[in-house]
Design a protein around this motif. Structure first.
Motif, PDB file in Angstrom:
ATOM      1  N   TYR A 252       0.842  -1.190   0.000  1.00 56.92           N
ATOM      2  CA  TYR A 252       0.000   0.000   0.000  1.00 56.92           C
ATOM      3  C   TYR A 252       0.885   1.251   0.000  1.00 56.92           C
ATOM      4  O   TYR A 252       1.992   1.263   0.535  1.00 56.92           O
ATOM      5  CB  TYR A 252      -0.944   0.006   1.200  1.00 56.92           C
ATOM      6  CG  TYR A 252      -0.283   0.134   2.554  1.00 56.92           C
ATOM      7  CD1 TYR A 252      -0.194   1.370   3.196  1.00 56.92           C
ATOM      8  CD2 TYR A 252       0.248  -0.982   3.202  1.00 56.92           C
ATOM      9  CE1 TYR A 252       0.414   1.490   4.438  1.00 56.92           C
ATOM     10  CE2 TYR A 252       0.854  -0.875   4.430  1.00 56.92           C
ATOM     11  CZ  TYR A 252       0.936   0.366   5.055  1.00 56.92           C
ATOM     12  OH  TYR A 252       1.544   0.481   6.271  1.00 56.92           O
ATOM     13  N   GLY A 253       0.364   2.301  -0.593  1.00 54.19           N
ATOM     14  CA  GLY A 253       1.082   3.557  -0.675  1.00 54.19           C
ATOM     15  C   GLY A 253       0.675   4.321  -1.915  1.00 54.19           C
ATOM     16  O   GLY A 253      -0.121   3.841  -2.735  1.00 54.19           O
ATOM     17  N   PRO A 254       1.200   5.527  -2.105  1.00 59.41           N
ATOM     18  CA  PRO A 254       0.816   6.361  -3.250  1.00 59.41           C
ATOM     19  C   PRO A 254       1.194   5.711  -4.568  1.00 59.41           C
ATOM     20  O   PRO A 254       2.081   4.844  -4.629  1.00 59.41           O
ATOM     21  CB  PRO A 254       1.614   7.658  -3.019  1.00 59.41           C
ATOM     22  CG  PRO A 254       2.024   7.617  -1.583  1.00 59.41           C
ATOM     23  CD  PRO A 254       2.163   6.185  -1.220  1.00 59.41           C
ATOM     24  N   PRO A 255       0.552   6.111  -5.658  1.00 62.83           N
ATOM     25  CA  PRO A 255       0.928   5.599  -6.989  1.00 62.83           C
ATOM     26  C   PRO A 255       2.360   5.988  -7.323  1.00 62.83           C
ATOM     27  O   PRO A 255       2.842   7.045  -6.927  1.00 62.83           O
ATOM     28  CB  PRO A 255      -0.076   6.283  -7.927  1.00 62.83           C
ATOM     29  CG  PRO A 255      -1.201   6.723  -7.058  1.00 62.83           C
ATOM     30  CD  PRO A 255      -0.612   7.020  -5.717  1.00 62.83           C
ATOM     31  N   GLY A 256       3.046   5.114  -8.056  1.00 58.84           N
ATOM     32  CA  GLY A 256       4.406   5.409  -8.495  1.00 58.84           C
ATOM     33  C   GLY A 256       5.480   5.102  -7.488  1.00 58.84           C
ATOM     34  O   GLY A 256       6.646   5.457  -7.686  1.00 58.84           O
ATOM     35  N   THR A 257       5.140   4.443  -6.390  1.00 62.06           N
ATOM     36  CA  THR A 257       6.130   4.145  -5.355  1.00 62.06           C
ATOM     37  C   THR A 257       6.782   2.779  -5.542  1.00 62.06           C
ATOM     38  O   THR A 257       7.549   2.345  -4.675  1.00 62.06           O
ATOM     39  CB  THR A 257       5.482   4.229  -3.961  1.00 62.06           C
ATOM     40  OG1 THR A 257       4.275   3.453  -3.939  1.00 62.06           O
ATOM     41  CG2 THR A 257       5.138   5.676  -3.627  1.00 62.06           C
ATOM     42  N   GLY A 258       6.470   2.075  -6.615  1.00 64.43           N
ATOM     43  CA  GLY A 258       7.208   0.854  -6.941  1.00 64.43           C
ATOM     44  C   GLY A 258       6.526  -0.434  -6.553  1.00 64.43           C
ATOM     45  O   GLY A 258       7.200  -1.465  -6.395  1.00 64.43           O
ATOM     46  N   LYS A 259       5.201  -0.435  -6.427  1.00 61.69           N
ATOM     47  CA  LYS A 259       4.501  -1.668  -6.046  1.00 61.69           C
ATOM     48  C   LYS A 259       4.637  -2.741  -7.126  1.00 61.69           C
ATOM     49  O   LYS A 259       4.914  -3.905  -6.833  1.00 61.69           O
ATOM     50  CB  LYS A 259       3.026  -1.355  -5.757  1.00 61.69           C
ATOM     51  CG  LYS A 259       2.817  -0.485  -4.511  1.00 61.69           C
ATOM     52  CD  LYS A 259       1.363  -0.328  -4.158  1.00 61.69           C
ATOM     53  CE  LYS A 259       0.666   0.670  -5.049  1.00 61.69           C
ATOM     54  NZ  LYS A 259       1.125   2.057  -4.856  1.00 61.69           N
ATOM     55  N   SER A 260       4.442  -2.360  -8.377  1.00 62.61           N
ATOM     56  CA  SER A 260       4.573  -3.335  -9.474  1.00 62.61           C
ATOM     57  C   SER A 260       6.007  -3.827  -9.611  1.00 62.61           C
ATOM     58  O   SER A 260       6.252  -5.013  -9.876  1.00 62.61           O
ATOM     59  CB  SER A 260       4.099  -2.711 -10.793  1.00 62.61           C
ATOM     60  OG  SER A 260       2.721  -2.379 -10.726  1.00 62.61           O
ATOM     61  N   SER A 261       6.966  -2.931  -9.425  1.00 63.38           N
ATOM     62  CA  SER A 261       8.375  -3.336  -9.501  1.00 63.38           C
ATOM     63  C   SER A 261       8.728  -4.311  -8.393  1.00 63.38           C
ATOM     64  O   SER A 261       9.513  -5.254  -8.596  1.00 63.38           O
ATOM     65  CB  SER A 261       9.287  -2.102  -9.426  1.00 63.38           C
ATOM     66  OG  SER A 261       9.085  -1.260 -10.542  1.00 63.38           O
ATOM     67  N   LEU A 262       8.154  -4.117  -7.202  1.00 63.23           N
ATOM     68  CA  LEU A 262       8.410  -5.041  -6.101  1.00 63.23           C
ATOM     69  C   LEU A 262       7.846  -6.421  -6.405  1.00 63.23           C
ATOM     70  O   LEU A 262       8.485  -7.443  -6.119  1.00 63.23           O
ATOM     71  CB  LEU A 262       7.801  -4.492  -4.808  1.00 63.23           C
ATOM     72  CG  LEU A 262       7.885  -5.414  -3.591  1.00 63.23           C
ATOM     73  CD1 LEU A 262       9.334  -5.792  -3.291  1.00 63.23           C
ATOM     74  CD2 LEU A 262       7.242  -4.752  -2.369  1.00 63.23           C
ATOM     75  N   ILE A 263       6.654  -6.473  -7.006  1.00 58.47           N
ATOM     76  CA  ILE A 263       6.066  -7.772  -7.369  1.00 58.47           C
ATOM     77  C   ILE A 263       6.954  -8.495  -8.371  1.00 58.47           C
ATOM     78  O   ILE A 263       7.205  -9.699  -8.252  1.00 58.47           O
ATOM     79  CB  ILE A 263       4.652  -7.564  -7.940  1.00 58.47           C
ATOM     80  CG1 ILE A 263       3.718  -7.027  -6.855  1.00 58.47           C
ATOM     81  CG2 ILE A 263       4.108  -8.872  -8.510  1.00 58.47           C
ATOM     82  CD1 ILE A 263       2.357  -6.614  -7.370  1.00 58.47           C
ATOM     83  N   ALA A 264       7.456  -7.770  -9.379  1.00 61.24           N
ATOM     84  CA  ALA A 264       8.357  -8.382 -10.359  1.00 61.24           C
ATOM     85  C   ALA A 264       9.647  -8.850  -9.697  1.00 61.24           C
ATOM     86  O   ALA A 264      10.183  -9.917 -10.043  1.00 61.24           O
ATOM     87  CB  ALA A 264       8.657  -7.393 -11.480  1.00 61.24           C
ATOM     88  N   ALA A 265      10.164  -8.072  -8.746  1.00 63.74           N
ATOM     89  CA  ALA A 265      11.381  -8.481  -8.036  1.00 63.74           C
ATOM     90  C   ALA A 265      11.135  -9.744  -7.221  1.00 63.74           C
ATOM     91  O   ALA A 265      11.999 -10.630  -7.139  1.00 63.74           O
ATOM     92  CB  ALA A 265      11.856  -7.348  -7.131  1.00 63.74           C
ATOM     93  N   MET A 266       9.963  -9.864  -6.607  1.00 58.30           N
ATOM     94  CA  MET A 266       9.620 -11.075  -5.856  1.00 58.30           C
ATOM     95  C   MET A 266       9.565 -12.283  -6.794  1.00 58.30           C
ATOM     96  O   MET A 266      10.049 -13.367  -6.449  1.00 58.30           O
ATOM     97  CB  MET A 266       8.280 -10.882  -5.155  1.00 58.30           C
ATOM     98  CG  MET A 266       8.291  -9.817  -4.071  1.00 58.30           C
ATOM     99  SD  MET A 266       6.626  -9.346  -3.485  1.00 58.30           S
ATOM    100  CE  MET A 266       6.117 -10.854  -2.662  1.00 58.30           C
TER     101      MET A 266
END
Length: 498
Positions: A252-266
């Motif tokens: 959770y957090g504001p848009p553009g803070t890297g949520k999708s990038s974290l999922i790809a890294a996982m």
């Protein structure tokens, strides 16, 4: 010629030999006449077994196939031994397919290789031989068959038989499984409509995000990686305590803070496929159950913007009439995440993302559904330094870093905005000067961190609420008074992110 009295003359020796031969011939004739052939064969084999010298070596034959099925042990041995070749090998087979990144090395016919496991020497040999009934006919209509039989010989001392069967060969199978997991191409699965239903279709997941390139606090990254590693290594623990082998994360957090990038890294860290579930494509709980059961083990199920997915009133037909058969409920989703259906699959990770954690129903947030809550915040100075290293290949001793450190700590700027600014120029000096100007401009406009300026924070929240009202959103989860069921109302995600 005279012989001593205690020695036998040559004529006596010959007579004794002739008499013995006649006796043996007589016994042999009687044996063949009175003893049946099957019994004679068993007795002969037993006699040869008794006089045969004993060997301390045991040899296992691992053939390429077992009937019409492939031999998994053979395939694993072939892949494992390719990593054990040494300068002592004189002939090796080399190959490479278009989709492979590296050369494939295999042993040539007759090559030997010695491996060591737990202090025990194990000798391998790769053999090929012609089949006994090789049909040399030139009939062009005959079905072609393999002209040779391939197999491995594994030799070791007999006293290590149990160790080889119960430990060494399972070790090879597991080792090759890990090798294949590292080399396999990850997939990104998405829902596609067909004949009135939906199914999973996939493309290659080529997202380059990794934890080492992720603009996130080091302590938080390490905590996430430790949690993931502990999860995948606790199969027996989950079975022992009677829990489904799954884990839930809330980003959770504001848009553009890297949520999708974290999922790809996982996904890249665990070598898991990703299944992107869009609840707007689901009509009923039964459809949701079928879709979720179709996901594979060792996968990450992603439900993005969960607050927007449960936010709209009932969907309608094109003519404005309510769609009566929309029965997608919150309880249906929760039952698969943490109910009886959650045990239908192993080693699964479920990731929810949201820009507004406060909008979610508390039932979604409890442990067992979202086990780890990860706050994706605005970019910090440490995150900036990592992005500067990734994009500009510069270290932290640049003369502008001190000014940037003083500006970025009290400015609301996302990692996506930082990355976009750093990409505007390949010249590090020019890119950093542009970034400093951006930080100064945002500070003059009052776009500062909420924790440092409560008044600005409240103004910022009011602005967000007005934008949310523009999206025409109602309460995230509502209670249907007629049937007392909590209904999860879904919609398209377009235009719902703030």
């Amino acid at each position: 010629m005279f012989y001593p009295k205690d020695m036998t003359s040559p004529s006596s020796i010959f007579s004794a030999y002739a008499s013995m031969s006649a006796s043996i011939m007589l016994l042999r004739s009687m044996f063949n006449e009175f003893v049946p052939q099957p019994i004679r064969g068993h007795l002969s084999n037993a006699f040869r077994y008794l006089i045969k010298p004993r060997s301390s070596t045991l040899t296992l034959i691992i053939e390429e196939s077992s009937g019409i099925a492939c031999n998994q042990v053979y395939d694993a041995a072939e892949a494992y031994l390719s990593t054990k070749v040494s300068p002592e090998n004189e002939k090796l087979k080399i190959s490479k397919s278009p989709k492979e990144k590296n050369l494939t090395i295999r042993l040539e016919k007759g090559e030997k290789l010695t491996d060591s496991y737990d202090g025990v020497s194990l000798k391998w040999r790769f053999n090929c031989k012609e089949p006994e009934n090789n049909n040399s006919s030139n009939d062009h209509h005959s079905i072609p068959v393999r002209s040779e039989k391939r197999y491995f010989e594994l030799s070791f001392h007999k006293k290590h038989k149990e160790m080889v069967l119960e430990s060494y060969l399972p070790f090879i199978l597991e080792k090759v499984k890990e090798m294949k997991d590292e080399e396999r191409v990850l997939k990104m699965h998405t829902l596609t409509s067909y004949y009135g239903g939906v199914r999973w279709d996939s493309i290659n997941l080529e997202h380059p995000s990794k934890f080492k390139t992720l603009a996130m606090e080091s302590e938080l990254k390490n905590a996430i990686m430790e949690d993931l590693n502990r999860f995948v290594n606790r199969r027996d623990f989950y079975k022992k305590v009677g829990r489904a082998w799954k884990r839930g994360y809330l980003l959770y957090g504001p848009p553009g803070t890297g949520k999708s990038s974290l999922i790809a890294a996982m996904a890249n860290h665990l070598r898991f496929d990703i299944f992107d579930l869009q609840l707007g494509n689901i009509v009923r709980d039964s459809d949701l159950r079928k879709i979720l059961l179709a996901t594979a083990n060792r996968s990450i199920l992603v439900i993005e913007d969960i607050d927007c997915s449960v936010d709209l009133p009932e969907r309608r037909h094109g003519d404005g009439r309510k769609q009566a058969d929309v029965q997608l409920t919150l309880s249906g989703l929760l039952n698969f995440i943490d109910g009886l259906w959650s045990s239908c699959g192993d080693e699964r990770i479920i990731v929810f993302t949201t820009n507004h954690k406060e909008r979610l129903d508390p039932a979604l947030l409890r442990p067992g559904r979202m086990d780890m809550h990860i706050h994706m915040s605005y970019c910090t100075y440490d995150g900036f330094k990592l992005l500067a290293s990734n994009y500009l290949e510069i270290s932290s001793d640049h003369h502008l870093f001190g000014e940037i450190e003083g500006l970025i700590e009290d400015t609301q700027i996302t990692p996506a905005q930082v990355a976009e600014e750093l990409m505007k120029s390949e010249d590090a000096e020019e890119a950093l000067e542009g970034f400093v100007n951006l930080l100064k401009r945002k500070k003059m406009e009052g776009d500062v961190c909420e924790s440092n300026n409560p008044d600005k924070a409240e103004t910022h929240k009011i602005s967000k609420r007005r934008k949310a009202a523009g999206c025409k959103r109602k309460q995230a989860v509502g209670i249907n008074k007629k049937n007392s069921a909590v209904t999860l109302r879904t919609t398209r995600r377009r235009g719902c992110s703030l």
